[in-house]
Design an enzyme around this catalytic site. Structure first.
Site, PDB file in Angstrom:
ATOM      1  N   THR A 316      31.430   7.347  42.043  1.00  0.00           N
ATOM      2  CA  THR A 316      30.287   8.259  41.955  1.00  0.00           C
ATOM      3  C   THR A 316      29.287   7.760  40.920  1.00  0.00           C
ATOM      4  OG1 THR A 316      31.670  10.149  42.583  1.00  0.00           O
ATOM      5  CG2 THR A 316      29.578  10.633  41.487  1.00  0.00           C
ATOM      6  N   TRP A 319      27.598   4.673  42.354  1.00  0.00           N
ATOM      7  CA  TRP A 319      26.682   5.002  43.440  1.00  0.00           C
ATOM      8  C   TRP A 319      25.314   5.401  42.890  1.00  0.00           C
ATOM      9  CZ3 TRP A 319      23.943   9.376  44.950  1.00  0.00           C
ATOM     10  CH2 TRP A 319      23.423   9.352  46.250  1.00  0.00           C
ATOM     11  N   HIS A 320      25.319   6.055  41.744  1.00  0.00           N
ATOM     12  CA  HIS A 320      24.060   6.541  41.194  1.00  0.00           C
ATOM     13  C   HIS A 320      23.233   5.443  40.533  1.00  0.00           C
ATOM     14  CE1 HIS A 320      25.695  10.609  41.839  1.00  0.00           C
ATOM     15  NE2 HIS A 320      24.431  10.987  41.804  1.00  0.00           N
ATOM     16  N   GLY A 321      23.829   4.331  40.187  1.00  0.00           N
ATOM     17  CA  GLY A 321      23.015   3.276  39.616  1.00  0.00           C
ATOM     18  C   GLY A 321      23.813   2.218  38.894  1.00  0.00           C
ATOM     19  N   PHE A 465      17.996   6.257  43.457  1.00  0.00           N
ATOM     20  CA  PHE A 465      19.424   6.068  43.645  1.00  0.00           C
ATOM     21  C   PHE A 465      19.754   5.659  45.072  1.00  0.00           C
ATOM     22  CE2 PHE A 465      19.085   9.629  40.462  1.00  0.00           C
ATOM     23  CZ  PHE A 465      19.176   8.783  39.381  1.00  0.00           C
TER      24      PHE A 465
END
Length: 465
Positions: A316, A319-321, A465
């Site tokens: 997670t 995935w965001h950066g 993102f």
């Protein structure tokens, strides 16, 4: 082109929907695909390779789904090949520049910058593609044999670039047949306008306080202003993303689709576990369905459960950066959720007042890790939030928060109220009073158009993102 722009609201949408409603229903998939490709092409006009990658991604998933179904003995190989291709594309655009930059700190030969630009929406359409071929592999859905229907599923412009993340099974029926009802269209317009208002009239202006705090410098913030600024960021990210999701759902209804709900008043949660069941619900559902459960979920004992939670929250964060702060953010959420699962969760569920106080502190703290990419600056900011742990040595203007509170308090009040269920319950009570509802929507739309005309059409935060 973003939803909160005059070009989209006053040009693209009217042209698209006039054509969409006028053509016979059997041609609406074609019109939707054409409109969606035009929308994405405009967004990638400076980077034509991004448009090509998007097209190839859809064609890859379509072919892999058919191969999985037609060659059951080798379906696992096709699944792995499809997932790997997606992950290579995502990792190249999202993490390669960061990885090379970090290597360059230790190996001079890697001291270069590729300046890779992230294709808009790649995180979202990648996850939708993976969910499709995984569902075909599991036999949950039949492979789509009509290329038009499949490309419409992936490319629908209302959810293409920032979600909600939609699985094929959720929209399959509407892809084959959908009815356009006047009442549903009216409902969709209302939801779209309300989401637009949350974005333009609340998220955009309150975001300026965080921007000003960054400009001032964290070491020059007083403790009250530091808390005010991260509270502003917390409201910004919520109403920015919530507003976008509402606009996507509203547009979907106007086209005959029922897109999944993405938020359920997360700021009223009493634990971080509950918060992440209510925040970006389609992302949480995706990780649960395609990562957590395949790993074994909570069925194989405490150690395996903790391991699986660690994997989910690590992914997670990634995935965001690309950045150490995202890894730290994911790891922090993992620790909090494990503690709640085994120790604190039941206590706060029973004592909800204390749970709300707990989350009023925890939510902005977690967003500070998310928002501040420089770990050293994060340390300075945290020292301003909690000055009794040490001073940073900067010049602090003791009463700076008074000035900014006078500027932003109406947005804080609105943000607090709109984070609760109260205004939405009131809207449901007056929904039959069409004159009142229509007047409210007109005011929101007029105010939003005025702000967009003045140039207050900031890109959505989740586009990065």
């Amino acid at each position: 082109m973003v939803f909160s722009s005059l070009r989209f609201v006053l040009v693209f949408l009217p042209i698209f929907f006039i054509i969409y409603y006028l053509v016979p229903s059997k041609y609406r998939n074609f019109i939707l695909l054409t409109g969606s490709l035009v929308f994405y092409f405009i967004g990638t006009i400076g980077y034509p390779e991004h448009f090509i990658i998007f097209i190839l991604s859809m064609l890859l998933d379509f072919a892999v789904g058919i191969m999985i179904e037609e060659h059951p003995k080798h379906k696992k190989r096709f699944l792995i090949a499809g997932v790997v291709m997606h992950l290579i594309s995502l990792m190249t655009f999202k993490y390669l520049d960061f990885a090379i930059g970090e290597l360059g700190r230790f190996i001079p030969a890697f001291n270069i910058s590729l300046n890779i630009v992230l294709p808009i929406g790649i995180s979202f359409y990648t996850f939708q593609g993976i969910s499709y071929i995984a569902d075909v592999y599991k036999g949950k859905v039949k492979a789509e044999r009509d290329l038009l229907r499949y490309t419409v599923y992936i490319s629908m412009f209302e959810q293409l670039i920032a979600g909600p993340i939609v699985t094929y099974s959720e929209v399959r029926r509407e892809l084959y047949r959908r009815k356009i009802k006047i009442q549903t269209v009216k409902s969709g317009i209302g939801i779209f306008i309300f989401g637009l208002g949350l974005k333009v009239l609340l998220a955009n202006p309150i975001s300026k306080l965080w921007t000003q705090a960054v400009t001032i410098g964290f070491d020059s913030l007083s403790t009250p202003l530091a808390w005010m600024s991260i509270a502003a960021y917390s409201f910004h990210i919520y109403f920015d993303f919530f507003g976008y999701s509402l606009m996507a759902i509203g547009l979907g209804k106007m086209m005959g689709f029922n897109l999944p709900k993405n938020f359920n008043h997360p700021y009223t949660s009493v634990t971080m576990t509950e918060f992440w069941r209510r925040w970006h619900m389609t992302l949480g559902s995706w990780f649960r369905e395609y990562v957590y459960i395949p790993l074994g979920g909570n069925r194989k004992g405490n150690f395996a459960t903790i391991r699986n939670l660690f994997v989910v929250w690590l992914l997670t964060g990634l995935w965001h950066g690309a950045g150490y702060n995202f890894l730290l953010w994911g790891f922090t959420l993992f620790l909090i959720i494990v503690c709640e699962k085994y120790f604190l969760g039941n206590f706060f569920d029973r004592n909800r007042a204390l749970g709300h106080i707990y989350m009023m502190l925890l939510i902005p703290l977690s967003w500070s890790i998310f928002a501040i990419t420089d770990i050293s600056q994060l340390g300075i900011f945290l020292s301003r939030l909690f000055p009794f742990f040490g001073e940073t040595g900067g010049t602090v203007y003791e009463y700076d928060y008074i000035k900014y509170f006078k500027m932003y308090y109406p947005f804080f009040i609105a943000g607090f109220i709109l984070s609760t269920r109260l205004p939405y319950r009131q809207l449901m009570k007056i929904k039959d009073k069409k004159i009142v509802v229509n007047l409210l929507l007109f005011v929101i739309l007029a105010g939003s158009i005025y702000c967009m005309y003045k140039g207050f059409d900031d890109p959505f935060l989740y586009f990065r993102f």
